[in-house]
Design a protein around this motif. Structure first.
Motif, PDB file in Angstrom:
ATOM      1  N   SER A  68      34.460  55.195  42.968  1.00  0.00           N
ATOM      2  CA  SER A  68      34.066  55.360  44.369  1.00  0.00           C
ATOM      3  C   SER A  68      33.174  56.575  44.555  1.00  0.00           C
ATOM      4  CB  SER A  68      35.324  55.494  45.240  1.00  0.00           C
ATOM      5  OG  SER A  68      36.176  54.382  45.060  1.00  0.00           O
ATOM      6  N   VAL A  74      29.611  55.789  43.632  1.00  0.00           N
ATOM      7  CA  VAL A  74      28.941  55.029  44.701  1.00  0.00           C
ATOM      8  C   VAL A  74      28.544  55.963  45.837  1.00  0.00           C
ATOM      9  CG1 VAL A  74      29.243  53.206  46.419  1.00  0.00           C
ATOM     10  CG2 VAL A  74      30.145  52.894  44.112  1.00  0.00           C
ATOM     11  N   ILE A  75      29.458  56.882  46.191  1.00  0.00           N
ATOM     12  CA  ILE A  75      29.192  57.813  47.293  1.00  0.00           C
ATOM     13  C   ILE A  75      27.999  58.705  46.972  1.00  0.00           C
ATOM     14  CG2 ILE A  75      30.108  59.889  48.406  1.00  0.00           C
ATOM     15  CD1 ILE A  75      32.783  58.497  48.576  1.00  0.00           C
ATOM     16  N   LEU A 121      29.352  47.221  48.196  1.00  0.00           N
ATOM     17  CA  LEU A 121      29.523  48.645  47.880  1.00  0.00           C
ATOM     18  C   LEU A 121      30.859  49.186  48.397  1.00  0.00           C
ATOM     19  CD1 LEU A 121      25.871  49.865  48.471  1.00  0.00           C
ATOM     20  CD2 LEU A 121      27.047  49.623  46.288  1.00  0.00           C
ATOM     21  N   PRO A 122      31.234  48.964  49.668  1.00  0.00           N
ATOM     22  CA  PRO A 122      32.584  49.377  50.080  1.00  0.00           C
ATOM     23  C   PRO A 122      33.678  48.645  49.305  1.00  0.00           C
ATOM     24  CG  PRO A 122      31.212  48.943  51.995  1.00  0.00           C
ATOM     25  CD  PRO A 122      30.453  48.461  50.809  1.00  0.00           C
ATOM     26  N   THR A 156      34.678  50.284  46.188  1.00  0.00           N
ATOM     27  CA  THR A 156      35.573  51.423  46.393  1.00  0.00           C
ATOM     28  C   THR A 156      37.019  50.978  46.514  1.00  0.00           C
ATOM     29  OG1 THR A 156      33.798  52.531  47.585  1.00  0.00           O
ATOM     30  CG2 THR A 156      36.013  53.391  47.910  1.00  0.00           C
ATOM     31  N   VAL A 198      31.746  55.726  52.370  1.00  0.00           N
ATOM     32  CA  VAL A 198      30.862  54.666  51.866  1.00  0.00           C
ATOM     33  C   VAL A 198      30.417  53.748  52.994  1.00  0.00           C
ATOM     34  CG1 VAL A 198      30.725  52.647  50.365  1.00  0.00           C
ATOM     35  CG2 VAL A 198      31.782  54.732  49.521  1.00  0.00           C
ATOM     36  N   SER A 214      28.857  47.199  57.008  1.00  0.00           N
ATOM     37  CA  SER A 214      30.089  47.697  56.384  1.00  0.00           C
ATOM     38  C   SER A 214      31.252  46.736  56.605  1.00  0.00           C
ATOM     39  CB  SER A 214      30.432  49.082  56.942  1.00  0.00           C
ATOM     40  OG  SER A 214      30.474  49.057  58.357  1.00  0.00           O
TER      41      SER A 214
END
Length: 661
Positions: A301, A304-305, A527-528, A531, A565, A593
């Motif tokens: 995660s 990604v962040i 992407l989220p 995480t 994220v 999101s």
């Protein structure tokens, strides 16, 4: 002395009396609510074992312990008081005939049942082949058993109703239990319990008298099947002593499940002294396996962040700031000339705050999203700090429901304030409040009602009683709805958020694109999801495979990373849409999101197919998909709200810096 808290239902008088005791207490006194406060037992003191609902990872449908032909206690079946969370989870805790005497090892006879009829045989065989487990509780500790597979010792809670040996067509019932109770000898100052006059509330005060006793710190069982002579057993009375049995036995000496068989139930109990102290007795249940996997999830995660943070940094410092600085340095004539040569996000200045389609629905979903997010954050923070003891069954779910009800005031406030911002006035705010109060709860009630009809048809204890339905509806209409209306009223009195630029009367045409913009929005949800998905596996395993989930510290970190994220993804996509002159950013910012919920639901289906292969029956699959849909909807509202609010304040800041008239 340690005390754990459990949720319960108390009258106003009992709470007032409890507060009076709080003011009158001395230093060193402790308080308890009904739950798992430390109890010391004296030598030979009777302890009663309780039984919970029968559960199975194959069907996920709980059934009452006494739905099977087991021995019943002499004084009759008595149900234990259950809180809201326990009722919703399908727990049904009853007393049982199993009785122990502290520190006394013995082997006892319980009863011999009447000959099994066709219905009982069919039911026992079905529960055996569906891998149903019997769940027992002693001093608030669930019973454990151990099995060895491929030279690895595996811990389970509960024991099976019966078993079917490989290569055999016969089913065998577990009718003899070898219990091992771990006790810690306690020596220290005695305690005195002051109560409020109502069951469940009180104060534990230390006294000067030195007392000793035994604390129960472990509860284990070895289940086995023993065929006994019913004629000899019928001559015995309950709790008469019998000879000890060595388990496991050969199949010829095991008790088969057949019509006309009389099954005798017996048990042994052995008390073993242990060095485990009472505050640490739950450690054996909560051993955190796979810690490296959790850390891998967090590191994944963070990568990604940092990647998204780099993009945001470029957008703000290299693009937006550079354009704004260059624009502000020009004189008025140069600005007027530049206005004619504008490109990208500057072209939509007259349309960027145009009212979105279905504005009311957007306000409702944002309000509900804030309510769900607040509930999740507060619950996980309290759980991470240790307030949600696993000994307090149902406390987590009860706490979440209560928090959700009282956060209705926040949902109403933000929903109405966004409505006023979009519409420029308060007209219609009551309708927004009612919709906010009913939108997500309405979805949940519809799904639960459909599932409940299926559970009622299966005669499962997981079915919500009709009285609980009315209780939930009363809580909804008497607490959540009024608080949402109060929050909305406060929102009408709050200062409006003024748009920094005027909106043109004629909407600007959006340039045609080679591919639909919604594809980018749906793709952004990956992407989220990256995480979340590793921690999601552990959460689903705890719900559907009967494992304890207690790594709330990891979950809190993952939640914070998920929020970051979601904010970054929505911000980046909103900026990308504005750069291609697409001013319809409102819903796209929400679903950029919020689309993570789609991947969560698809992952739930994947988990059902590949990790819950043993799940059988249409009712079980319907139950799983129904609860997964509720979870995905809540995640969509929460993550979508986080992304939308981030994008809204980004767009507001961006265009408030532009001096185009």
């Amino acid at each position: 002395m340690r005390s754990d808290l459990i949720s319960g239902r108390y009258s106003a008088m009992s709470v007032l009396a409890f507060l009076v005791m709080l003011l009158a207490c001395r230093p060193g006194d402790a308080f308890y609510l009904p739950g798992s406060y430390m109890h010391t037992y004296s030598q030979g003191e009777n302890i009663l074992v309780k039984v919970n609902s029968l559960t199975s990872i194959e069907t996920e449908l709980p059934f009452s312990y006494y739905s099977l032909p087991y021995c019943q206690p002499q004084g009759g079946i008595k149900k234990s008081a259950e809180n809201l969370g326990e009722l919703l989870m399908g727990d049904q805790i009853d007393n049982s005939p199993y009785r122990f005497r502290v520190n006394v090892n013995e082997s006892l006879y319980l009863c011999t049942r009447s000959p099994l009829n066709e219905h009982e045989v069919k039911l026992l065989k079905q529960r055996t082949r569906d891998l149903y487990q019997v769940n027992m509780i002693l001093d608030n500790l669930p019973v454990r058993r151990f099995t060895e597979q491929n030279e690895v010792v595996i811990q389970w809670t509960g024991y099976p109703v019966g078993y079917t040996p490989s290569g055999s067509s016969e089913d065998y019932i577990i009718n003899h239990l070898k219990f091992k109770v771990l006790v810690h000898e306690y020596e220290g100052r005695g305690t005195e319990i002051m109560t409020t006059g109502e069951e469940g509330m009180g104060m534990i005060a230390e006294t000067d008298d030195n007392k000793s006793g035994y604390e129960i710190v472990g509860f284990e069982v070895i289940p086995c099947s023993v065929k006994r002579d019913p004629e000899a057993m019928l001559k015995l009375n309950m709790y008469d002593k019998i000879d000890s049995v060595k388990c496991p036995l050969e199949l010829e000496k095991s008790q088969t499940i057949r019509e006309g068989e009389r099954i005798s139930f017996t048990y042994e109990v052995e008390f073993v002294k242990s060095d485990i102290r009472w505050p640490s007795r739950w450690d054996a249940y909560l051993k955190m396996e796979g810690a490296r996997v959790h850390w891998f999830s967090i590191m994944n995660s963070l990568m990604v962040i940092f990647f998204l943070a780099g993009i945001v940094f470029v957008i703000f410092l290299r693009t937006v700031r550079r354009d704004l600085t260059r624009y502000e340095e020009l004189d008025k004539e140069a600005q007027a000339q530049m206005n004619e040569e504008l490109s990208g996000w500057k072209l939509v200045v007259g349309d960027v705050f145009r009212e979105p389609t279905c504005a009311k629905l957007l306000c409702v979903m944002v309000g509900d999203g804030i309510q769900i997010t607040g509930m999740a954050v507060v619950t996980i923070v309290f759980a991470a700090l240790g307030f949600m003891s696993p000994a307090s069954r149902g406390m987590l779910l009860t706490g979440m429901i209560i928090l959700y009800l009282f956060l209705g005031i926040v949902a109403g406030y933000f929903g109405v304030r966004l409505w006023r911002t979009i519409k420029g006035g308060s007209e219609g705010w009551r309708s927004v409040c009612w919709s906010t109060a009913c939108f997500f709860p309405g979805i949940v009630f519809v799904i639960l009602t459909i599932l409940n009809f299926a559970l009622w048809g299966s005669k499962s204890t997981g079915a919500i009683p009709i009285s609980l339905y009315f209780t939930l509806l009363s809580l909804w209409f008497c607490i959540s709805v009024p608080l949402t209306l109060i929050g909305g009223f406060i929102g009408t009195r709050a200062e409006e958020i003024q748009f920094p630029v005027r909106t043109n009367q004629i909407p600007r045409e959006i340039p045609a694109r080679k591919y639909p913009s919604w594809l980018l929005v749906l793709g952004a949800g990956t992407l989220p999801f990256g995480t979340l998905f590793i921690e999601l596996f552990f959460i689903l395993s705890s719900i559907w495979l009967g494992r304890f989930y207690y790594v709330f510290g990891f979950l809190l970190v993952v939640l914070l990373l998920l929020v970051i994220v979601c904010a970054e993804v929505s911000l980046v996509l909103t900026y990308m849409h504005l750069c291609v002159e697409d001013w319809k950013w409102w819903w796209k910012a929400f679903f950029a999101s919020g689309s993570v919920a789609l991947y969560v639901f698809l992952y739930s289906i994947n988990y059902l197919v590949f990790d819950l292969r043993s799940l059988s029956g249409p009712v079980s699959a319907l139950l799983y998909l129904g609860y997964s849909l509720i979870m995905a909807t809540a995640i969509m509202l929460s993550t979508g709200t986080i992304g939308f609010l981030t994008s809204f304040y980004f767009v507001h800041y961006l265009f408030s810096s532009v001096k185009i008239d």
